[in-house]
Design a protein around this motif. Structure first.
Motif, PDB file in Angstrom:
ATOM      1  N   ARG A 116       0.667  -1.042   0.111  1.00 41.77           N
ATOM      2  CA  ARG A 116      -0.180  -0.028  -0.051  1.00 41.77           C
ATOM      3  C   ARG A 116       0.838   1.148  -0.133  1.00 41.77           C
ATOM      4  O   ARG A 116       0.694   2.149  -0.790  1.00 41.77           O
ATOM      5  CB  ARG A 116      -0.836   0.026   1.125  1.00 41.77           C
ATOM      6  N   THR A 117       2.077   1.122   0.744  1.00 45.17           N
ATOM      7  CA  THR A 117       2.706   2.565   0.661  1.00 45.17           C
ATOM      8  C   THR A 117       3.451   2.655  -0.451  1.00 45.17           C
ATOM      9  O   THR A 117       3.704   3.758  -1.103  1.00 45.17           O
ATOM     10  CB  THR A 117       3.759   2.320   1.907  1.00 45.17           C
ATOM     11  N   LEU A 124       2.161   9.238  -6.868  1.00 41.32           N
ATOM     12  CA  LEU A 124       2.537  10.695  -6.647  1.00 41.32           C
ATOM     13  C   LEU A 124       3.674  11.310  -7.627  1.00 41.32           C
ATOM     14  O   LEU A 124       4.438  10.495  -8.128  1.00 41.32           O
ATOM     15  CB  LEU A 124       2.957  11.075  -5.321  1.00 41.32           C
ATOM     16  N   PRO A 125       3.704  12.570  -8.245  1.00 43.56           N
ATOM     17  CA  PRO A 125       4.577  12.927  -8.969  1.00 43.56           C
ATOM     18  C   PRO A 125       6.239  12.946  -8.306  1.00 43.56           C
ATOM     19  O   PRO A 125       6.269  13.058  -7.062  1.00 43.56           O
ATOM     20  CB  PRO A 125       4.234  14.354  -9.212  1.00 43.56           C
ATOM     21  N   VAL A 126       7.181  12.747  -9.120  1.00 40.80           N
ATOM     22  CA  VAL A 126       8.440  12.759  -8.607  1.00 40.80           C
ATOM     23  C   VAL A 126       8.777  13.983  -7.808  1.00 40.80           C
ATOM     24  O   VAL A 126       8.663  15.116  -8.525  1.00 40.80           O
ATOM     25  CB  VAL A 126       9.504  12.214  -9.635  1.00 40.80           C
ATOM     26  N   GLY A 136       5.371  11.543   0.830  1.00 39.26           N
ATOM     27  CA  GLY A 136       5.403  12.402  -0.371  1.00 39.26           C
ATOM     28  C   GLY A 136       5.952  11.467  -1.611  1.00 39.26           C
ATOM     29  O   GLY A 136       6.052  10.126  -1.373  1.00 39.26           O
ATOM     30  N   GLY A 137       6.232  11.843  -2.982  1.00 40.10           N
ATOM     31  CA  GLY A 137       6.653  11.242  -3.881  1.00 40.10           C
ATOM     32  C   GLY A 137       8.141  10.967  -3.731  1.00 40.10           C
ATOM     33  O   GLY A 137       8.815  11.235  -2.647  1.00 40.10           O
ATOM     34  N   LYS A 388       7.795   2.626   4.617  1.00 43.57           N
ATOM     35  CA  LYS A 388       7.185   3.810   5.096  1.00 43.57           C
ATOM     36  C   LYS A 388       8.203   4.621   5.491  1.00 43.57           C
ATOM     37  O   LYS A 388       7.747   5.792   5.065  1.00 43.57           O
ATOM     38  CB  LYS A 388       6.351   3.149   6.453  1.00 43.57           C
ATOM     39  N   HIS A 389       9.242   4.318   6.062  1.00 46.35           N
ATOM     40  CA  HIS A 389      10.248   5.300   6.342  1.00 46.35           C
ATOM     41  C   HIS A 389      11.364   5.592   5.369  1.00 46.35           C
ATOM     42  O   HIS A 389      12.005   6.596   5.482  1.00 46.35           O
ATOM     43  CB  HIS A 389      10.693   5.205   7.656  1.00 46.35           C
TER      44      HIS A 389
END
Length: 548
Positions: A116-117, A124-126, A136-137, A388-389
């Protein structure tokens, strides 16, 4: 206009943690003869072989397992051992299969969280920045491409695990996968092949018997008398080695449990169930006997009784426990304490470090006179994923270094023995609000308060039922007539609770006593600080002692 603030999540109420559900004690089998050692090795090897076959049969059954298949396996084992040994083996097999099944489900949930992450960040855009609550991306096209490959790997891995989970297939290694993999790294483990082989075979042995209530001394298979005599019911193929009546073998060694010996003696004299396990420590060449039993889950004391004498708040961190003692009104007393531990090295070293730090914490809490310790109800299982991180490897290592699961089990069991209770609180915002309201006020020129110390105050205040904020809301116009009293008031049992405090401005402009009595001299001067309200005989609400 800025982004609207995210609403605070609901904070769960604190609760008293239930006591441990079981007890396990250990003693060394000293004075074993050569015949005893040979018999124990022969018996453990034979039963271990039967346990391996039974586990393979259970894994082959998968989800098709039923009471009929269980009975068939037990009948097959009974002919090669005995009915009681067969019951112990099949029960251990079911526990091991269920543990592997739970681990498989946890692994599946971890893969789902990672997928999912990855899908969210890849959508998302780079270069797009993330928010406080959502990543974010990715920062470059190269990283984006590598993460697409990572996503395919996790999806394939999840498909394989999901197929095994649906079919009821589990992967179990009797003896432990870690020890199995050590075979390929003998040089790093500083072991020879013969030494590894000896450890591997002993880890796959089986010499354990479940207790039986109503039977003599609580166990018919492995029996320990009140004077410490240990006897074992031999299976039929080994009946020729018996040295006592009814096919039993009596060991030359005697046990004497120093820890919980009286509780163990009460159980066996009352013929209540006690389970025993005999195992060999290959590194030391010593045999040990473990005795264990279950007891009902009970709450040691009510939450109100736990709050009566104050609380010790504990903030769990990677490397140390930060603790502070608070009285019943939520005021910090004394100075904060820190109990360090080192989680590097072997599993035995890490476990010893945790036990040592908890022992120091419990002894200090006992000296303060409190009845309970407040700690956060932490669970970082969903916070350790690399997806996630991302590059925050140091942060992931920091979270992994906090011993949440081991700490819960150790702290609860050890606290009960010292007469203390554990109060678990919701960990939401404890570090943030503790630093906001308690970091600076509790810092002195000769003493520095850390954010972890401030978090321990927030944890204890939440466990005591007080808000973390140091001050109540200021009174509004004619509050007592329209809006009511302050949000926090002293209890009905406190003397002087209905009295009012004189304004600080009146006390500040009041002339010193020497000027009122005309006794001021040139050598003395008026005090430059305002005397404390307690020295004037005025009542001060305990929960508002620390005001700005």
């Amino acid at each position: 206009m800025g982004e609207p603030k995210k609403p605070l999540r609901t904070i769960d109420a604190p609760f008293v943690v239930l006591g441990p559900s079981g007890v396990s004690i250990r003693d060394r089998l000293k004075g074993l003869t050569a015949e005893d050692d040979t018999l124990l090795r022969l018996l453990a090897e034979r039963l271990g072989s039967l346990a391996s076959r039974d586990l393979a049969a259970r894994c082959a059954d998968g989800l098709e397992h039923s009471t009929d298949t269980w009975a068939a396996r037990k009948r097959g084992l009974t002919g090669q051992s005995s009915s009681r040994w067969a019951g112990s083996i099949t029960k251990a097999t079911h526990d091991q299969w269920a543990l592997a099944r739970r681990g498989q489900a946890a692994h599946l949930n971890s893969l789902d969280a990672g997928i999912r992450t990855l899908r969210h960040r890849l959508s998302l855009p780079v270069g797009e920045k993330g928010s406080k609550h959502a990543p974010g991306g990715y920062r470059s096209k190269y990283e984006w491409f590598q993460k697409t490959r990572r996503l395919h790997v996790l999806e394939d891995r999840r498909a394989a695990v999901a197929a095994d989970h649906e079919a009821g297939r589990v992967q179990v290694v009797r003896g432990g996968r870690k020890l199995l993999n050590t075979r390929h790294n003998l040089k790093a483990a500083q072991l020879t092949e013969a030494q590894w082989r000896e450890r591997w075979e002993s880890a796959r042995w089986f010499l354990a018997a479940d207790g039986e209530s109503g039977k003599r001394y609580g166990n018919e298979t492995i029996r320990v008398t009140p004077d410490g005599e240990v006897s074992i019911k031999l299976p039929a193929p080994l009946a020729e080695y018996a040295n006592a009546k009814h096919g039993r073998y009596v060991l030359a060694a005697k046990v004497a449990f120093a820890h919980r010996g009286e509780e163990w003696a009460d159980r066996i004299e009352g013929n209540r169930a006690v389970a025993y396990r005999i195992h060999l420590d290959v590194a030391r060449g010593r045999w040990y006997l473990d005795a264990s039993w279950t007891r009902p889950l009970v709450r040691t004391i009510p939450l109100e009784a736990a709050r009566a004498k104050g609380m010790v708040g504990v903030d769990t961190n990677a490397g140390h426990f930060a603790a502070w003692h608070l009285d019943a009104h939520g005021n910090p007393t004394g100075r904060p304490r820190r109990f360090s531990y080192d989680l590097s090295g072997t599993a035995e070293h890490r476990d010893a470090q945790i036990r040592h730090a908890i022992s120091q914490l419990l002894h200090w809490a006992k000296r303060t006179g409190v009845a309970a310790i407040a700690i956060e109800d932490l669970d970082f299982q969903t916070e350790k994923t690399r997806e996630k991180h991302g590059r925050k490897k140091r942060f992931r290592q920091l979270i992994s270094g906090i011993p949440t699961g081991r700490l819960k089990a150790r702290l609860v069991s050890m606290a009960v023995e010292t007469g203390l209770s554990i109060v678990a609180v919701d960990p939401a915002y404890t570090s943030q609000w503790g630093a906001q309201h308690w970091h600076r006020p509790m810092t002195a020129p000769r003493h520095t308060t850390t954010r972890h110390d401030a978090a321990s105050i927030a944890i204890a205040r939440r466990a005591l039922g007080h808000p973390i904020r140091r001050r109540t809301a200021p009174p509004r116009a004619h509050q007592s007539d329209v809006h009511g009293h302050r949000t926090i008031q002293a209890g009905s049992g406190f003397r002087g609770r209905e009295e009012t405090r004189r304004p600080v401005t009146d006390r500040g402009h009041e002339p010193p006593a020497r000027m009122r009595n005309n006794e001021r001299t040139r050598a003395t001067s008026a005090p430059k600080t305002v005397r404390d309200a307690r020295s004037d005989g005025q009542w001060v609400q305990d929960s508002l002692l620390l005001t700005e």
